[in-house]
Design a protein around this motif. Sequence first.
Motif, PDB file in Angstrom:
ATOM      1  N   ILE A  48      -4.573  -5.039   4.599  1.00 26.39           N
ATOM      2  CA  ILE A  48      -3.935  -4.157   5.576  1.00 26.39           C
ATOM      3  C   ILE A  48      -2.700  -4.824   6.163  1.00 26.39           C
ATOM      4  O   ILE A  48      -1.644  -4.196   6.306  1.00 26.39           O
ATOM      5  N   ALA A  49      -2.799  -6.120   6.480  1.00 30.76           N
ATOM      6  CA  ALA A  49      -1.646  -6.837   7.031  1.00 30.76           C
ATOM      7  C   ALA A  49      -0.504  -6.886   6.019  1.00 30.76           C
ATOM      8  O   ALA A  49       0.662  -6.699   6.381  1.00 30.76           O
ATOM      9  N   ALA A  50      -0.826  -7.120   4.742  1.00 26.77           N
ATOM     10  CA  ALA A  50       0.220  -7.162   3.710  1.00 26.77           C
ATOM     11  C   ALA A  50       0.860  -5.783   3.544  1.00 26.77           C
ATOM     12  O   ALA A  50       2.086  -5.669   3.410  1.00 26.77           O
ATOM     13  N   LEU A  51       0.058  -4.734   3.576  1.00 25.78           N
ATOM     14  CA  LEU A  51       0.605  -3.388   3.436  1.00 25.78           C
ATOM     15  C   LEU A  51       1.445  -2.996   4.648  1.00 25.78           C
ATOM     16  O   LEU A  51       2.484  -2.339   4.501  1.00 25.78           O
ATOM     17  N   GLU A  52       1.014  -3.398   5.843  1.00 19.19           N
ATOM     18  CA  GLU A  52       1.816  -3.118   7.032  1.00 19.19           C
ATOM     19  C   GLU A  52       3.157  -3.824   6.964  1.00 19.19           C
ATOM     20  O   GLU A  52       4.191  -3.265   7.369  1.00 19.19           O
ATOM     21  N   GLU A  53       3.179  -5.043   6.419  1.00 14.48           N
ATOM     22  CA  GLU A  53       4.442  -5.774   6.261  1.00 14.48           C
ATOM     23  C   GLU A  53       5.344  -5.067   5.255  1.00 14.48           C
ATOM     24  O   GLU A  53       6.553  -4.946   5.463  1.00 14.48           O
ATOM     25  N   SER A  54       4.765  -4.578   4.151  1.00 13.23           N
ATOM     26  CA  SER A  54       5.586  -3.873   3.173  1.00 13.23           C
ATOM     27  C   SER A  54       6.114  -2.554   3.751  1.00 13.23           C
ATOM     28  O   SER A  54       7.247  -2.166   3.461  1.00 13.23           O
ATOM     29  N   VAL A  55       5.328  -1.882   4.589  1.00 12.68           N
ATOM     30  CA  VAL A  55       5.798  -0.663   5.246  1.00 12.68           C
ATOM     31  C   VAL A  55       6.942  -0.983   6.194  1.00 12.68           C
ATOM     32  O   VAL A  55       7.940  -0.261   6.259  1.00 12.68           O
ATOM     33  N   ARG A  56       6.817  -2.097   6.918  1.00 11.60           N
ATOM     34  CA  ARG A  56       7.877  -2.491   7.845  1.00 11.60           C
ATOM     35  C   ARG A  56       9.175  -2.787   7.092  1.00 11.60           C
ATOM     36  O   ARG A  56      10.261  -2.359   7.506  1.00 11.60           O
TER      37      ARG A  56
END
Length: 152
Positions: A48-56
């Motif tokens: 989830i943290a990696a996906l949130e970073e990619s979304v950012r």
Amino acid sequence: MPEEPRTAAWLRNFRLSGFALSMLLLVVAALVVLAPSLKTFVEQRQQIAALEESVRLAQEDVDDLTAEIDRWSDPAYIEAQARDRLYYVYPGDITFLVIGDDQDGLDEGGLPISDEIQTTQVDWVRALLSTVYEAGLTDATPAQLESPQQGG
């Protein structure tokens, strides 16, 4: 007889009751049951943290592209880009195109730039063949053959 350490005496006097043993077994069973779920939870939080970073990062790209679109909707920006990139001018304008910045007439080595054609007196074919010949017949080590400019 030598005196026992305090920990050994405590362990010798330690008695497990049925209640303490059952609680210990319950704690061990809970750890065995919950450990895989906890591992899955931690892995999912990392995803989830990696996906949130990619979304950012994607949102930053979208914001940059939106700003670029806004700039291109401005006629003054379009005019400036046409003048800079395509060298467009208005009729009657006098423009100068400077190719290269020669820094007060000096080249990269600090020598004056000449406008005359210069020829060298080096026979490059003979120099190339002599280095190939020397490299093939020498008994010197690579360290001895190394150029002083290349050595460190």
